[in-house]
Design a protein around this motif. Structure first.
Motif, PDB file in Angstrom:
ATOM      1  N   TYR A   1       4.916   8.890  -3.198  1.00 54.32           N
ATOM      2  CA  TYR A   1       4.720   7.678  -2.399  1.00 54.32           C
ATOM      3  C   TYR A   1       4.925   7.977  -0.916  1.00 54.32           C
ATOM      4  CZ  TYR A   1       4.854   4.491  -6.454  1.00 54.32           C
ATOM      5  OH  TYR A   1       4.594   3.814  -7.617  1.00 54.32           O
TER       6      TYR A   1
ATOM      7  N   ASN B   1       0.729   2.075   0.927  1.00 57.52           N
ATOM      8  CA  ASN B   1      -0.163   2.751  -0.013  1.00 57.52           C
ATOM      9  C   ASN B   1      -1.218   1.825  -0.615  1.00 57.52           C
ATOM     10  OD1 ASN B   1       0.551   5.559  -0.202  1.00 57.52           O
ATOM     11  ND2 ASN B   1       2.513   4.921  -1.058  1.00 57.52           N
ATOM     12  N   THR B   2      -1.204   0.553  -0.212  1.00 57.54           N
ATOM     13  CA  THR B   2      -2.161  -0.396  -0.796  1.00 57.54           C
ATOM     14  C   THR B   2      -3.027  -1.046   0.269  1.00 57.54           C
ATOM     15  OG1 THR B   2      -0.419  -2.098  -0.758  1.00 57.54           O
ATOM     16  CG2 THR B   2      -0.762  -0.900  -2.827  1.00 57.54           C
TER      17      THR B   2
ATOM     18  N   ALA C   1       2.149   7.744   1.967  1.00 55.32           N
ATOM     19  CA  ALA C   1       2.320   6.543   2.788  1.00 55.32           C
ATOM     20  C   ALA C   1       2.479   6.869   4.262  1.00 55.32           C
ATOM     21  CB  ALA C   1       3.524   5.751   2.302  1.00 55.32           C
TER      22      ALA C   1
ATOM     23  N   GLN D   1       4.985   0.881  -0.798  1.00 52.69           N
ATOM     24  CA  GLN D   1       3.876   0.349  -1.592  1.00 52.69           C
ATOM     25  C   GLN D   1       2.863  -0.379  -0.709  1.00 52.69           C
ATOM     26  OE1 GLN D   1       6.045  -1.920  -4.560  1.00 52.69           O
ATOM     27  NE2 GLN D   1       5.779  -0.307  -6.083  1.00 52.69           N
TER      28      GLN D   1
ATOM     29  N   SER E   1      15.638   1.018  -7.847  1.00 54.44           N
ATOM     30  CA  SER E   1      14.606   1.214  -8.854  1.00 54.44           C
ATOM     31  C   SER E   1      14.844   2.519  -9.586  1.00 54.44           C
ATOM     32  CB  SER E   1      13.222   1.215  -8.195  1.00 54.44           C
ATOM     33  OG  SER E   1      12.218   1.588  -9.099  1.00 54.44           O
TER      34      SER E   1
ATOM     35  N   LEU F   1      11.007   0.627  -0.993  1.00 53.57           N
ATOM     36  CA  LEU F   1       9.938   0.700  -1.991  1.00 53.57           C
ATOM     37  C   LEU F   1       8.817  -0.273  -1.657  1.00 53.57           C
ATOM     38  CD1 LEU F   1       8.812   1.793  -4.615  1.00 53.57           C
ATOM     39  CD2 LEU F   1      10.163   0.079  -5.857  1.00 53.57           C
ATOM     40  N   ASP F   2       9.164  -1.493  -1.258  1.00 53.66           N
ATOM     41  CA  ASP F   2       8.140  -2.470  -0.880  1.00 53.66           C
ATOM     42  C   ASP F   2       7.325  -1.977   0.305  1.00 53.66           C
ATOM     43  OD1 ASP F   2       8.928  -4.689  -2.739  1.00 53.66           O
ATOM     44  OD2 ASP F   2      10.780  -4.558  -1.604  1.00 53.66           O
TER      45      ASP F   2
END
Length: 439
Positions: A355, A315-316, A359, A312, A345, A308-309
């Protein structure tokens, strides 16, 4: 009955009269060493190596001065002394295998059963340890300097040798037949995609595509099964990262290698200590890397909650990131990532798949054939179907077997945009597209 008891009863009171093997003589020298050297001296060899070596040589000379050793040749004495010293400082019987460039993996299944992998094929060697204790001593020497331990309370350990080799050790009672040691070696020289093209691992048409993907800062994941060459391929991809970019690498055991001039910061996860404290996970390092002004983040392998990290981060704004993951196909890579994210999560599945689709730009699937050859068998891209709320896998390239020719099925839209940003000329893109359409 001890060896010396047998010698005393032998005709001539001479070791040579018993026709003892080097293995038996080595055991006798080791017995003397364990009896005569101070407690803890051998275990401290990593920090007092010169002192310990002198002590061992002196001990061997004293032993050879005894009458029962008179029949042992000078050559055997020197060989036994070197073997005993090597058992304390080096890797004992494994030294030759570690120095053999054709060996990619060493597997000690038991003290007398040592296998290796050469060119993707397993074979048993004639290398053997004296006993289980020698294997255990080697394990302790490997993990001790790293601040780790292996014992009944912690019977499994992963470590990294100074040469960068990956080590896994496991002992009783988890390992039923005794201590088991596995060492994964990596090439001394950095393997590039050009080298893989020459060996047939990848086809020449993949070279421009992969180079453009990395240069254009596309997020790339290398997927594959165990031993399919994911880490080696990821390292080869990293060679296309421009020298001026700051790269943060995050690994369980640091294995990736870059050119000396590259702007690279290497981070390595750490397991908890004996008191259950001090653990630093891949996820912790990914979160921390975002504060280190990275141009790119390279995660050696995503295998758990850190997925997940990683997604993210991709995606950032951290485009051009690279990673590997275990999956048997590009389609299975999606479900694997969903499972890893959901493990830590409660994010809905459709959100996770969105995501993934946004990503990851390119997924390269590696495989290993039955004869041990490694090759790229598939390349895919992801998109998100808003109506079905699912991540859609579009296969771009497929190669069923290493002897087969690959087939390009589609070209991602971003390839046509490359000339606009100066990554490559329009003529090069057109020439490449004509080439793959003729295959």
């Amino acid at each position: 009955m001890s060896l010396m008891d047998r010698v005393s009863k032998a005709q001539g009171n001479d070791i040579a009269a018993l026709e003892l093997s080097d293995e038996e003589l080595f055991l006798e020298l080791r017995r003397r060493m364990n009896q005569q050297l101070p407690d803890g001296l051998v275990s401290a060899a990593a920090t007092a190596s010169l002192r310990v070596e002198n002590e061992i040589r002196s001990l061997c000379q004293s032993a050879f001065a005894q009458p029962e050793w008179a029949g042992v040749s000078l050559e055997r004495r020197q060989r036994l002394t070197d073997q005993l010293i090597d058992s304390v400082f080096g890797f004992g019987p494994l030294n030759g295998l570690l120095a053999d460039g054709s060996v990619t993996e060493i597997m000690v299944n038991a003290f007398d059963k040592v296998f290796v992998e050469r060119h993707g094929v397993l074979e048993q060697t004639d290398v053997r340890f004296v006993d289980k204790d020698q294997v255990r001593a080697l394990m302790d020497r490997i993990v001790g300097p790293l601040g780790r331990r292996i014992d009944e309370s912690s019977p499994m350990v992963n470590a990294r040798l100074p040469q960068g080799f990956r080590v896994n050790a496991i002992i009783e009672p988890i390992s039923v037949d005794g201590p088991v040691l596995t060492i994964r070696k990596f090439p001394d020289q950095l393997m590039r995609l050009e080298d893989m093209a020459q060996s047939g691992s990848i086809e020449p048409t993949l070279l421009p595509f992969l180079r453009w993907a990395v240069a254009a800062r596309k997020n790339v994941a290398v997927s594959g099964g165990t031993g399919s060459g994911k880490t080696t391929f990821l390292n080869a991809l990293s060679c296309f990262i421009p020298q001026g970019e700051r790269v943060i690498t995050i690994e369980d055991s640091a294995e990736l290698r870059f050119a000396p001039s590259a702007h690279v910061v290497r981070l390595e996860a750490r397991p908890m200590n004996a008191e259950g404290m001090g653990q630093v996970t891949i996820g912790d390092l990914v979160a921390n890397a975002l504060r280190m002004r990275p141009d790119r983040i390279v995660v050696g392998e995503v295998r758990g909650a850190e997925a997940l990290d990683m997604l993210q981060a991709m995606n950032t704004g951290h485009d051009g990131s690279l990673t590997t993951l275990h999956a048997n196909s590009t389609k299975e890579a999606v479900s694997r990532l969903v499972t890893m994210v959901r493990y830590s999560s409660e994010v809905p599945v459709e959100v996770v798949e969105s995501y993934i689709a946004t990503a990851l730009d390119v997924v390269v699937q590696t495989a290993r054939s039955l004869d041990g050859r490694r090759y790229v068998c598939e390349i895919a891209s992801f998109s998100f179907d808003e109506e079905r709320r699912r991540c859609v896998v579009e296969r771009l390239y497929q190669r069923l077997l290493p002897d087969d020719a690959g087939l390009w099925l589609a070209v991602p839209s971003w390839v046509d945009e490359l000339p606009r940003y100066g990554y490559v000329s329009q003529e090069e893109v057109d020439a490449w597209k004509r080439q793959i359409s003729c295959l």
